[in-house]
Enzyme design. Sequence first.
Site, PDB file in Angstrom:
ATOM      1  N   LYS A   1     -13.679   1.770  -2.153  1.00 44.54           N
ATOM      2  CA  LYS A   1     -14.483   2.133  -0.970  1.00 44.54           C
ATOM      3  C   LYS A   1     -15.726   2.907  -1.397  1.00 44.54           C
ATOM      4  CE  LYS A   1     -11.098   2.349   2.854  1.00 44.54           C
ATOM      5  NZ  LYS A   1     -10.551   3.132   3.965  1.00 44.54           N
TER       6      LYS A   1
ATOM      7  N   HIS B   1       7.608 -27.027   0.365  1.00 43.85           N
ATOM      8  CA  HIS B   1       6.922 -28.114  -0.338  1.00 43.85           C
ATOM      9  C   HIS B   1       5.788 -27.573  -1.200  1.00 43.85           C
ATOM     10  CE1 HIS B   1       9.155 -31.023   2.128  1.00 43.85           C
ATOM     11  NE2 HIS B   1       9.120 -30.040   3.008  1.00 43.85           N
TER      12      HIS B   1
ATOM     13  N   GLU C   1       0.828  -1.206   0.000  1.00 43.81           N
ATOM     14  CA  GLU C   1       0.000   0.000   0.000  1.00 43.81           C
ATOM     15  C   GLU C   1       0.865   1.260   0.000  1.00 43.81           C
ATOM     16  OE1 GLU C   1      -4.267  -0.619   1.764  1.00 43.81           O
ATOM     17  OE2 GLU C   1      -3.199   0.706   3.111  1.00 43.81           O
TER      18      GLU C   1
HETATM   19  O1  PA5 Z   1      -3.281   1.530   5.978  1.00 44.39           O
HETATM   20  C1  PA5 Z   1      -4.370   2.022   5.779  1.00 44.39           C
HETATM   21  O2  PA5 Z   1      -4.547   3.241   5.810  1.00 44.39           O
HETATM   22  C2  PA5 Z   1      -5.573   1.160   5.497  1.00 44.39           C
HETATM   23  O3  PA5 Z   1      -5.261  -0.183   5.393  1.00 44.39           O
HETATM   24  C3  PA5 Z   1      -6.605   1.297   6.612  1.00 44.39           C
HETATM   25  O4  PA5 Z   1      -6.034   0.872   7.826  1.00 44.39           O
HETATM   26  C4  PA5 Z   1      -7.859   0.501   6.324  1.00 44.39           C
HETATM   27  O5  PA5 Z   1      -8.406   0.874   5.082  1.00 44.39           O
HETATM   28  C5  PA5 Z   1      -8.898   0.717   7.420  1.00 44.39           C
HETATM   29  O6  PA5 Z   1      -9.177   2.077   7.533  1.00 44.39           O
HETATM   30  P1  PA5 Z   1      -9.859   2.661   8.807  1.00 44.39           P
HETATM   31  O7  PA5 Z   1      -8.949   2.454   9.971  1.00 44.39           O
HETATM   32  O8  PA5 Z   1     -10.082   4.102   8.499  1.00 44.39           O
HETATM   33  O9  PA5 Z   1     -11.146   1.909   9.010  1.00 44.39           O
END
Ligand code: PA5
Length: 480
Positions: A447, A333, A304
Amino acid sequence: MALSEPRISLYWKNVLTEQIGEEHGISPAQLEGLEGPVAKAVEAVNAARAETPYRDLPYRTEYRDEVRKIAGEVAGCENFVVLGIGGSALGNIALQTALNPYLYNVDAAQRQRTTTDKKTVRLPRLFVFDNVDPVQFGNFLDWVGPQLDRTVFNVVSKSGQTAETAAQLLVVRKLLLDRLGPKVLREHLVITTDAETGVLRPFARNQNLRSLVVPAGVGGRFSVLSPVGLLSAAVCGIDIDALLAGAAAMDDRVKTPVLRDNPAALIAAIHWHYYHRSKPIHVMMPYAYALKDLCDWYRQLWAESLGKAEARDGSRVHIGPTPVKALGATDQHSQVQLYREGPNDKVFTFLQVDQFERDVVMGPAEGELADLDYLAGAGMAKLLNAEKTATEYALLEDQRPCLTVRFDRVCAETVGQFFYLYEAATSIAGRLFNINTYDQPAVELGKQATFALMGRKGETYEKLARAITAKMRVDPGFAV
Ligand code: PA5
């Protein structure tokens, strides 16, 4: 941290030409060539410390104190359930797998602890739900229903908008209201969210719920050392002081711009170097079950943070390595055939433990079993580490670059070091790749589209819903 404290270290010789040859190894000249850009990247990351508040989490004692207070208040519960997703769940899972016994949830004896005043206490079971699978969640609710009065739910969402977490909350809130009534909501819900924004903050305030803050400027994937990861850890008996001390000790090691002295800079530089030399796949392979969920945490952090369409100057680059998780020895394996003989497009990082918490010794092998004599009397720890060395050796024979993160032992200090090491490595890699490490614009459309498909009101969502319906209408001519 004193020198004798448990440490993790990075072993990086097995990426060099002397180990894997000219074609795939990093030559002394190439290494020297990395020093300048890396020094600049580390200095830029250090200079941006004020804009990356995750860097100071190990020192934010106020968060730790708030966490400890709430952990003490909910300590008597039997089940502690985290509802969150992505960065609001993966660190919690990784901490639990790394630092609590394998059968923690199943075996009450493994949840027993003796307090400083010599009292025996039983810690709650931990569940982390990071999905909206109706079968999984429904089955859990059937099981937990009769013990709802002994169950605490920690809703974790920085934005307070995430559909999966919101859905879980709405289900659980109704259940609590129906079964236990509104007066006791406070006893069963703890909210961890932004200090100001999102629906969860006013919900917590108006319902007088216990709550914790996700610090401003700390993104989900960098939040494990904030209340996001600390509360469930503290509730389940993990030493959060040692965890933060480990992270702080690593902070000292990742500040230097000197490539060879900085493990985070080496991780970033080596992967960046190989990304531009046809090795965009980064495999992390722990040889310890306890470390397996650190890989899921790393996978999100690396993917990410580094997978981006735009460079910092706005140009289109579509850049980013692909992190992959594997588990030693299990995946020897399953994956190693590909890893050795398939395309040489991967960099491997093994996680290795020197001193396992315990060992299991193999029995004698005589009679019909005499062929197994080479194992008799040896410990499984020796076997597992031999398998790691063997696999790495085999990969090196095929000129595959390998790194190892060695844990003296798996404990809160070394896990804290690991989190901080990879967070810093990600920040430095982001500079080298010249992208914005801290945003995730591509997650956003999915989203928004989910909101639209679930009927959220507003012109934007309605328009999006129409566009999705037009494009995604199933054409029976293509279903065979
Ligand atoms: O790293 C990130 O920003 C995302 O993975 C969020 O943690 C994830 O989308 C969840 O978001 P939120 O904590 O706003 O519910």
